[in-house]
Write an enzyme that holds these catalytic residues in place. Structure first.
Site, PDB file in Angstrom:
ATOM      1  N   ASP A 255      -7.830  55.588  -9.871  1.00  0.00           N
ATOM      2  CA  ASP A 255      -8.608  55.224 -11.059  1.00  0.00           C
ATOM      3  C   ASP A 255      -7.696  55.498 -12.246  1.00  0.00           C
ATOM      4  O   ASP A 255      -7.430  56.650 -12.594  1.00  0.00           O
ATOM      5  CB  ASP A 255      -9.877  56.097 -11.103  1.00  0.00           C
ATOM      6  CG  ASP A 255     -10.580  56.016 -12.458  1.00  0.00           C
ATOM      7  OD1 ASP A 255     -10.249  55.124 -13.259  1.00  0.00           O
ATOM      8  OD2 ASP A 255     -11.477  56.858 -12.701  1.00  0.00           O
TER       9      ASP A 255
ATOM     10  N   LYS B 273      -3.555  52.274 -21.942  1.00  0.00           N
ATOM     11  CA  LYS B 273      -4.489  51.278 -21.385  1.00  0.00           C
ATOM     12  C   LYS B 273      -5.080  50.398 -22.480  1.00  0.00           C
ATOM     13  O   LYS B 273      -5.550  49.304 -22.213  1.00  0.00           O
ATOM     14  CB  LYS B 273      -5.586  52.041 -20.635  1.00  0.00           C
ATOM     15  CG  LYS B 273      -6.463  51.178 -19.758  1.00  0.00           C
ATOM     16  CD  LYS B 273      -7.330  52.045 -18.869  1.00  0.00           C
ATOM     17  CE  LYS B 273      -8.440  51.300 -18.214  1.00  0.00           C
ATOM     18  NZ  LYS B 273      -9.247  52.177 -17.354  1.00  0.00           N
TER      19      LYS B 273
ATOM     20  N   GLU C 273     -13.729  48.697 -11.962  1.00  0.00           N
ATOM     21  CA  GLU C 273     -14.187  50.097 -11.951  1.00  0.00           C
ATOM     22  C   GLU C 273     -15.665  50.235 -11.549  1.00  0.00           C
ATOM     23  O   GLU C 273     -15.976  51.027 -10.660  1.00  0.00           O
ATOM     24  CB  GLU C 273     -13.916  50.739 -13.314  1.00  0.00           C
ATOM     25  CG  GLU C 273     -12.431  51.024 -13.498  1.00  0.00           C
ATOM     26  CD  GLU C 273     -12.015  51.284 -14.928  1.00  0.00           C
ATOM     27  OE1 GLU C 273     -12.883  51.447 -15.807  1.00  0.00           O
ATOM     28  OE2 GLU C 273     -10.797  51.310 -15.179  1.00  0.00           O
TER      29      GLU C 273
ATOM     30  N   ASP D 197     -21.049  52.377 -16.745  1.00  0.00           N
ATOM     31  CA  ASP D 197     -19.789  53.113 -16.707  1.00  0.00           C
ATOM     32  C   ASP D 197     -19.185  53.225 -18.107  1.00  0.00           C
ATOM     33  O   ASP D 197     -18.559  52.289 -18.603  1.00  0.00           O
ATOM     34  CB  ASP D 197     -18.832  52.376 -15.739  1.00  0.00           C
ATOM     35  CG  ASP D 197     -17.470  53.053 -15.617  1.00  0.00           C
ATOM     36  OD1 ASP D 197     -17.267  54.095 -16.257  1.00  0.00           O
ATOM     37  OD2 ASP D 197     -16.618  52.529 -14.882  1.00  0.00           O
TER      38      ASP D 197
END
Ligand code: AMP
Length: 587
Positions: A10, A73, A178, A204
Site C-alpha cells: 500500500d 504521490k 485501494e 477510504d
C-alpha cells in the site's frame, strides 16, 4: 501467474505498508519495519552524508526541511502546471521546478550537490524500502508485488507508479485500487458470516487521497459496482488548514510571519498533525512549540469544534462524492449492508458523524484496521496471482474503469466510448466519420475524464490513421495505425537511467552503512578498553609507559572518529585491527 512469492504494497501519500500472505495461518501478515512499526512514513531525505528513507527521514524533517521529501504521490503522473500541484507548491518546504515536457522535478541537495529528481524516483526509493522490509522478514529478496493506487488515479498516474516500481526492481504483477483491496480484506475476514449477496460501501479517507467504492460480494465474487473519489483530498489537507489557521493566529497575536521559514513551518505542521489525532478522542488540545520563530514560543489552544469548522467544506465534499458513487451504482442507501471505514483520516469523529447522518445508520464498520486493510488486501491479491502459494482463498475480483474513456471529436468535444464504472476487461466500439471529402489522414486523440471539453480531460494517446479507405458515409476503415507515445510517461531510456541512478544510490547507502558500522565498532572497542583500564585496575600489570601508549592510541582513534575527512570503512577497520594488536600484545 507470477513465479516466486509476491507481496502487497500500500503505497500511501503519508504512510506505506507492506504485507505478505501466510499460507499456514490462512491470512495476510502485516510486516513490521526495522523500527518495529507496521507502517512506514513515505518520506525520503537527503543530507550531506547520506540518503534516508522512512522513519529516519521523517524524524529529521524539522532540521532538514528543504531536503526532506514527502507527498511524492501528489506529484506522480501530473504536470507541473496542474492546478492541484500549484496550491501545494507554496506549502511544501522543498523546491519543485518544471522539467522537460512540464514534468515536475524535485530539487534536493545531496552530499553538497544539487540534484533534480522525478516523483517516480522518490516513489521508487520508498518502494525499495518496502521491498527491503519484506525481504528482511521473508529471508530473501522478493521481486513480485501487487501495488495499490487510489481508485481515482488516472492512467498517467498509474503508469508513473508502474515506472517507479520498475526503477525499484519490482515486478508489478498487478496494480489494484485501494478501496478494492480493502474490500478483499474485509470480505476475507467477514464472509463466513455473510448469507447471500452483500453490498459493501468502502469509505477510504487516507493522508492524501479519498476513494469510495461500492462492492457487491457474493460467495467468491467481489464485484465493484462503482467507484468515485478525489486524488487530492485527505488528512494532509486537514493539516494544511490547521497550519494556515495558526500562521494567521501567530501573526495576529505576536506580529510575526513564519511563512518564509521552512523549518518553523515543518515544526508547526508536525504538531498540527499530532493535535488533529488528539482531537479525534479529546475535545480540545494545546499546541506548544518552544522558540518557533525568532525565539518566540508558540502556544495556542484548539478545540475539536474549531478544527471541524476549519475543514467543514472538505468533510462535506466527502459526502458529495459518496452520493456520486451511489448514483453511479444506481443503488439506494438502504440497499447497503455495510459501510466500512478505511484510511487513517476516517477516524475523524466529524467525518464519522456526517457519514452516520448521510447513510442514516449508526453501525459504521471499523472492525478492520484502517491503516492496514489496503496492504492486507493487496497481499491476498498477490497470493492469488503467484504460483508459490497452494492454499489461497477463493476470490474473483471484477473491477471497473474509474474514469470515462473517449475520443476528441470536432469542436473539442469528448465522445465517450467506455463510460466510467464499466466492468473491466471490456471491449466497446465507436464509429467515427471523417469531416471532409477525400480526407486521407486523421488523428484521433484518446482522452480519459468526465469533462465535456475533450482537451480538459487527460490525454492518453494519439492514434493517427493514414491512407484509409473511404466507405459509404465516409466510415473509416483503417489501413495503417500509427501510435504516438503517450506524453508524460517516462521513456525507456529515462527508466534505464533512473535504474542506474537507483543502483548508485543503493551502493552509496551500503557504503555509508559499512562506514557507520566500522566507526561504531571502533568507538565501542575504545570505550570498552578504556573502561577496562579504569575498572579492573589492569594498570597494575601494565607499565606507565605502556598505559600511556595505549591511551594515546585511543586518543588518535577518537580524533579519527571525529574527523569528517575519511569516507572509507577500511580506515576505521584497519585502525581497529591495529588497536586490537597493541592491546593484545600489552595487556
Ligand atoms: P493513511 O494514508 O491511511 O495511512 O492515513 C494517514 C492519515 O491519517 C494521516 O493524514 C494521519 O494524520 C491521519 N490519521 C491517522 N490517525 C488519525 C486519527 N486518530 N485522527 C485523525 N487523523 C488520523
Amino acid at each position: 501467474m507470477a513465479k516466486g512469492r509476491a507481496i502487497g504494497i500500500d503505497l500511501g501519500t503519508t504512510y506505506s505498508c507492506v504485507a505478505a500472505w501466510e499460507e499456514q495461518n490462512g491470512r495476510a501478515e502485516i510486516i513490521v519495519n526495522d523500527q518495529g512499526n507496521r507502517t512506514t512514513p513515505s518520506f525520503v531525505a537527503f543530507t550531506d552524508t547520506q540518503r534516508l528513507i522512512g522513519d529516519a527521514a521523517k524524524n529529521q524533517a524539522a532540521f532538514n526541511p528543504s531536503n526532506t521529501i514527502f507527498d511524492a504521490k501528489r506529484l506522480i503522473g501530473r504536470k507541473y502546471k496542474d492546478p492541484e500541484i500549484e496550491c501545494d507548491l507554496n506549502l511544501w518546504p522543498f523546491k519543485v521546478v518544471p522539467g522537460a515536457d512540464d514534468k515536475p522535478m524535485i530539487k534536493v541537495n545531496y552530499k553538497g550537490q544539487e540534484k533534480c529528481l522525478a516523483a517516480e524516483e522518490i516513489t521508487s526509493m520508498i518502494l525499495t524500502k518496502m521491498k527491503d522490509i519484506a525481504g528482511a522478514y521473508m529471508g530473501s529478496s522478493v521481486e513480485n508485488a501487487v501495488i495499490t493506487v487510489p481508485a481515482y488515479f488516472n492512467d498517467s498516474q498509474r503508469k508513473a507508479t508502474k515506472d517507479a516500481s520498475i526503477i525499484a526492481g519490482l515486478n508489478v504483477i498487478r496494480i489494484i485500487n485501494e478501496p478494492t483491496a480493502a474490500a478483499l480484506a474485509y470480505g476475507l475476514q467477514k464472509r463466513a458470516t455473510f448469507s447471500g449477496k452483500r453490498n459493501v460501501f468502502i469509505f477510504d479517507l487516507g493522508g492524501g487521497t479519498f476513494d469510495v467504492s461500492l462492492v457487491t460480494i457474493e460467495h467468491e465474487v467481489f464485484e465493484v459496482r462503482a467507484t468515485a473519489g478525489d486524488t487530492h483530498l485527505g488528512g494532509e489537507d486537514f493539516d494544511n488548514r490547521m497550519v494556515h489557521h495558526f500562521v494567521q493566529e501567530f501573526k495576529r497575536k505576536d506580529r510575526v510571519d513564519i511563512t518564509g521559514d521552512p523549518r518553523a513551518l515543518r515544526r508547526l505542521r508536525n504538531e498540527c498533525e499530532k493535535a488533529k489525532r488528539t482531537l479525534s478522542h479529546a475535545n480540545d488540545t494545546t499546541i506548544e512549540i518552544d522558540a518557533l520563530f525568532q525565539g518566540i514560543d508558540f502556544r495556542f489552544p484548539i478545540t475539536r469544534a474549531r478544527f471541524e469548522e476549519l475543514n467543514r467544506d472538505l468533510f462535506e465534499k466527502c459526502m458529495e462524492i459518496a452520493q456520486n458513487c451511489l448514483d453511479d451504482a444506481k443503488m439506494e442507501k438502504r440497499e447497503l449492508h455495510d459501510v466500512v471505514l478505511v484510511g487513517g483520516s476516517s477516524r475523524v469523529p466529524k467525518v464519522q458523524s456526517l457519514l452516520e447522518k448521510f447513510f442514516e445508520r449508526n453501525d459504521l464498520c471499523n472492525s478492520i484496521n484502517p491503516d492496514e486493510a489496503v496492504a492486507y488486501g493487496a497481499a491476498i491479491q498477490a497470493a492469488l496471482l503467484s504460483e508459490s502459494y497452494s492454499i489461497v482463498p477463493s476470490m474473483v475480483l471484477v473491477d471497473v474503469t474509474p474514469l470515462s474513456l473517449g475520443v476528441q471529436v470536432k469542436g473539442d468535444l469528448m465522445s465517450v466510448v467506455i463510460p466510467r464504472n464499466t466492468a473491466i476487461p471490456v471491449k466497446m466500439d465507436g464509429v467515427y466519420h471523417t469531416t471532409k471529402d477525400n480526407q486521407s489522414w486523421m488523428s484521433l486523440p484518446v482522452y480519459e475524464g468526465e469533462r465535456t471539453k475533450a482537451s480538459e480531460n487527460n490525454l492518453l494517446d494519439k492514434f493517427s490513421f493514414r491512407g484509409f479507405l473511404m466507405l459509404l458515409e465516409a466510415i473509416l476503415s483503417m489501413l495503417c495505425l500509427n501510435l504516438i507515445m503517450m506524453k508524460g510517461r517516462l521513456s525507456s531510456a529515462e527508466i534505464k537511467r533512473m535504474i542506474e541512478e537507483a543502483a548508485v544510490f543503493r551502493e552509496e547507502d551500503k557504503k555509508f552503512k559499512k562506514i557507520v558500522e566500522a566507526k561504531n565498532a571502533l568507538d565501542y572497542y575504545i570505550y570498552r578498553k578504556e573502561r577496562g583500564l579504569k575498572d579492573f585496575n589492569v594498570s597494575s600489570k601494565v607499565s606507565a609507559s605502556q598505559k600511556e601508549a595505549i591511551l594515546s592510541a585511543f586518543t588518535v582513534g577518537k580524533t579519527l572518529l571525529e574527523s569528517e575527512k575519511h569516507n572509507e570503512a577500511s580506515v576505521f577497520e584497519d585502525y581497529l585491527k591495529m588497536l586490537q594488536n597493541i592491546c593484545q600484545s600489552i595487556v
